[in-house]
Design a protein around this motif. Sequence first.
Motif, short mmCIF file in Angstrom:
data_model
loop_
_atom_site.label_atom_id
_atom_site.label_comp_id
_atom_site.label_asym_id
_atom_site.label_seq_id
_atom_site.Cartn_x
_atom_site.Cartn_y
_atom_site.Cartn_z
N ASN A 134 36.64 23.02 -45.86
CA ASN A 134 35.63 23.89 -45.09
C ASN A 134 34.30 23.50 -45.18
OD1 ASN A 134 34.61 26.23 -43.99
ND2 ASN A 134 34.84 27.45 -45.84
N GLY A 135 33.91 22.65 -44.35
CA GLY A 135 32.65 21.85 -44.57
C GLY A 135 33.05 20.65 -45.09
N TYR A 136 31.75 19.87 -45.68
CA TYR A 136 31.79 18.65 -46.42
C TYR A 136 31.08 18.64 -47.35
CZ TYR A 136 27.61 16.44 -44.54
OH TYR A 136 26.23 16.38 -44.22
N LEU A 137 31.42 17.83 -48.31
CA LEU A 137 30.39 17.38 -49.58
C LEU A 137 30.52 16.03 -49.87
CD1 LEU A 137 29.28 18.82 -52.26
CD2 LEU A 137 31.63 18.44 -53.41
N THR A 138 29.12 15.45 -50.26
CA THR A 138 29.34 13.92 -50.30
C THR A 138 28.90 13.55 -52.03
OG1 THR A 138 26.90 14.12 -50.15
CG2 THR A 138 28.16 13.78 -48.03
N PRO A 139 29.50 12.42 -52.45
CA PRO A 139 28.95 12.10 -53.77
C PRO A 139 27.41 11.99 -53.87
CG PRO A 139 30.71 10.80 -52.83
CD PRO A 139 30.14 11.46 -51.75
N GLN A 140 26.89 12.04 -54.98
CA GLN A 140 25.53 12.20 -55.14
C GLN A 140 24.95 10.65 -54.49
OE1 GLN A 140 23.77 11.31 -59.12
NE2 GLN A 140 25.95 11.50 -59.92
N HIS A 141 23.73 10.75 -54.04
CA HIS A 141 22.91 9.99 -53.79
C HIS A 141 21.47 10.29 -53.84
CE1 HIS A 141 20.95 6.39 -51.79
NE2 HIS A 141 20.50 7.20 -50.62
N GLN A 142 20.71 9.14 -54.91
CA GLN A 142 19.48 9.70 -55.51
C GLN A 142 19.47 11.14 -55.92
OE1 GLN A 142 16.96 9.00 -51.93
NE2 GLN A 142 17.05 6.99 -52.19
N GLN A 143 20.43 11.28 -56.61
CA GLN A 143 20.77 12.52 -57.69
C GLN A 143 20.92 13.95 -56.79
OE1 GLN A 143 20.71 12.59 -60.81
NE2 GLN A 143 20.66 10.32 -60.65
N LEU A 144 21.29 13.67 -55.48
CA LEU A 144 21.57 14.80 -54.60
C LEU A 144 22.67 14.65 -53.93
CD1 LEU A 144 17.98 15.73 -53.08
CD2 LEU A 144 19.13 16.88 -54.63
N HIS A 145 23.58 15.77 -53.90
CA HIS A 145 24.88 15.93 -52.85
C HIS A 145 24.24 16.57 -51.52
CE1 HIS A 145 27.56 15.08 -56.45
NE2 HIS A 145 26.61 15.57 -57.15
N CYS A 146 24.85 16.36 -50.54
CA CYS A 146 25.00 17.23 -49.25
C CYS A 146 26.01 18.09 -49.16
CB CYS A 146 24.76 16.15 -48.26
SG CYS A 146 23.20 15.30 -48.01
N VAL A 147 25.87 19.10 -48.84
CA VAL A 147 27.04 20.10 -48.51
C VAL A 147 26.67 21.20 -47.45
CG1 VAL A 147 26.10 22.13 -49.92
CG2 VAL A 147 28.42 21.65 -49.55
N GLY A 148 27.81 21.22 -46.72
CA GLY A 148 27.70 22.02 -45.30
C GLY A 148 28.54 21.96 -44.43
N ALA A 149 28.29 21.77 -43.15
CA ALA A 149 27.05 22.37 -42.66
C ALA A 149 27.50 23.83 -41.73
CB ALA A 149 26.31 21.51 -41.69
N SER A 150 26.47 24.60 -41.65
CA SER A 150 26.59 25.76 -40.76
C SER A 150 26.72 25.34 -39.29
CB SER A 150 25.20 26.77 -40.84
OG SER A 150 24.17 25.80 -40.29
N TYR A 151 27.26 26.26 -38.57
CA TYR A 151 27.62 26.02 -37.08
C TYR A 151 27.39 27.02 -36.15
CZ TYR A 151 30.62 23.13 -33.92
OH TYR A 151 31.30 22.62 -32.83
N VAL A 152 26.13 26.91 -35.66
CA VAL A 152 25.74 28.11 -34.78
C VAL A 152 25.44 27.99 -33.32
CG1 VAL A 152 24.02 30.21 -34.69
CG2 VAL A 152 24.84 29.22 -37.11
N LYS A 153 26.14 28.26 -32.69
CA LYS A 153 25.91 28.03 -31.10
C LYS A 153 24.64 28.53 -30.55
CE LYS A 153 28.63 27.72 -26.86
NZ LYS A 153 29.83 28.01 -26.09
N ASP A 154 23.84 27.65 -29.75
CA ASP A 154 22.77 28.02 -29.06
C ASP A 154 21.77 28.74 -29.90
OD1 ASP A 154 24.02 27.12 -26.56
OD2 ASP A 154 24.83 29.20 -26.22
N PRO A 155 21.36 27.94 -30.84
CA PRO A 155 20.38 28.35 -31.84
C PRO A 155 19.23 29.08 -31.37
CG PRO A 155 20.51 26.05 -32.02
CD PRO A 155 21.63 26.59 -30.98
N LYS A 156 18.60 30.02 -32.03
CA LYS A 156 17.15 30.36 -31.36
C LYS A 156 16.05 29.75 -32.10
CE LYS A 156 19.66 33.27 -28.80
NZ LYS A 156 19.90 32.95 -27.48
#
Length: 705
Positions: A534-556
């Motif tokens: 349910n989303g994606y998660l990456t191994p750490q790079h420069q002491q940070l992981h990326c997790v997400g992402a939201s998915y909102v159509k036609d954002p304001k």
Amino acid sequence: MSKSTFLSSPNTQQPLHKSVLLANNSDSENQYYQSVQQYIDTVLQTGDAQHSAIKQTNLLTLGQFGFGDGHEILLLQAAIEHNNQQQHNNKVNRVHLIVFAQQAINCQQLEQTWSQQGLLSLNHPLAVHAQALLNTQLAAINGCQRVTFSQTQLIVDIHFGNPLEQLKTIATPHSQTIEHWFALPDTSHTHARDHYFNQAVLWQCGRLSRHNASFYVAVNSSATNSSSAVTLPAIDKQLHQCGFNSNLVNQQTTQNSADDIVIAERKALTQQLKQQFAYNPTPKHVNDNHPIAIIGGGIAAASLALSLAQRGKNSIIYCKDAQLGQGASGNKQGAIYPLLTPENGPLSQFFQQAFLFSRRQIESLVSDGFTIGHQWCGVLHTGFDERSETRLTKIIGGQDWPAEIALAVDSKQASKLANLDIDKTGFYYPLGGWACPFEFAQAAIAKAQMLANVTVVYNSHIKKIETSPQGWQLFIDGAESSIATHQQLVVASGAQLTDFPQTKQLQISGFRGQVSHVPAKGELAQLSTVICANGYLTPQHQQLHCVGASYVKDPKHLVFCAQEQHENSLKMKQSFPNSNWPNDIDVSNNDARVGVRMVSRDHFPVMGCATNVEELFKRYALQQQSKDKPSQWQRYWQTTPAPIYDGLYVLGGLGSRGLSSGPLVAECLAANLCGELSPLNLELQALLSPNRMWLRKLLKGKALM
């Protein structure tokens, strides 16, 4: 090469240098490798002379039947390197080799074979070339895999699968033709010759070849006394009928001038293919020194500039930001892996070709010294609810997937791959991983600027484009006069792809995506593969992981959203509720990045000539008023080029898989613009076309509204 200089029998002419494969082989094998060396030396030498004499584009194109153990490709690599050393003051030809092989092979099989043959020994003359080919991660999949060597001086398109099926949808390029063909010995054996040496295949080869192209059929000397030798006269006759100059080992070269009938047949095949895909006009060959303009600054624009520069084509990039990769390409880490489907249809096959090409582009840039954060750590795909698990089960069981593409894993294997507790089965993509998108874009532009005149105009937000007799005029906000005019313009501007009247009706939608940056701590810091659930998660790079992402159509808006940040923190907990490590995902620092991804309904990117939608609907209105049978109009739409804006092209709609698809679609567009062979066949190009959603309905006789 003219007929008089065509390679004769290997016993009558010595090669320029001895084949490095002449060791520990039988006499017949040594004779074969020496003949291969002679063929390569001859075509490279005469190719240099020809192109120098007529001042062409220094592109020599070769065709090949069969892959075998890959020795012929290694010898070609070595010969090109040898030529570079001998002719370092001269501009050496680019060489493009197109290989057709019925039987697929992967790099693991090649490595095993070459290890047994001693080719990978450090002291073997071909070891460095063998390793270069292994590094391409060639996979046993159908379709075309484009690999490059020697700073793209050698391009190799490897088509695995039925040769006729591969050949018949390759677009006939505007300015590139195959000059010489080489058939490996096993392609003329009884078990294989019907796949290669039949009239349908050879006529398609002829369609892609210049008139009087040479066809060298290699046969092991031991085979000339066997039953297979009986077939050689038949093969020679077929080649003659299809207009080739044939050459069979230990036989006299058959010189054959392609007559008017042969030429007419080839032209008829070309026209037939054009008619089959007439509804999808392909970009015109740009045969001038004017730079191609590109609006954008992310993966698509940078990839296109690089592919054009590799062909010596200049470009000007109009980037709305102060630096590259500030839109959807600005994430710290983006996953790279194929999008597979249970039926392994065109979408699935495209993404397998595309993500492998992306890997190669990244590896090439890194080997050139550019910094691109990346890790080929694999991607672990699991379900997260009943629906997603059912879908994934169908994908896993839908095909006998090559292990280098994807393999099913149980929970124990999944846990070992992730180095975390994973209590689910999954699908693992071993060649996948992650890369930093904006660093890729920056490296691609930097490399392009080393190869051609590539200019980036920063802080130039193009708000309007207009056509004029001189070309496409570009306007920035508030300006009454244009800042530039270009004959060829590519809109590759990501979220702004539909900002212009000429592109606003493209059937793609923008989706807001917020990616959270999570500190590496606790068990989470041990993660060793990308996880997609349910989303994606990456191994750490420069002491940070990326997790997400939201998915909102036609954002304001594109400002930080606390609610989306909180939802990102829950994605892995919802996917793996019985594991403890998701509790280490801490988003309280509110560190995140927001971008807009442009997504099509069918998940294909968008690439090709910009559709004149207004004119398309005018023609459709005539159909509505007509009393002609629907079948007549279906025929009309099939055989009539869809209306386009001349000189305007679209490249985008990469969705959340820009790193996986962008480089290959850019390579395809660049090849088309330069009149060269494309890595994507016409069926796939039609599926990428900006007009596909409308034409899909019209070709089926359905209403547009």
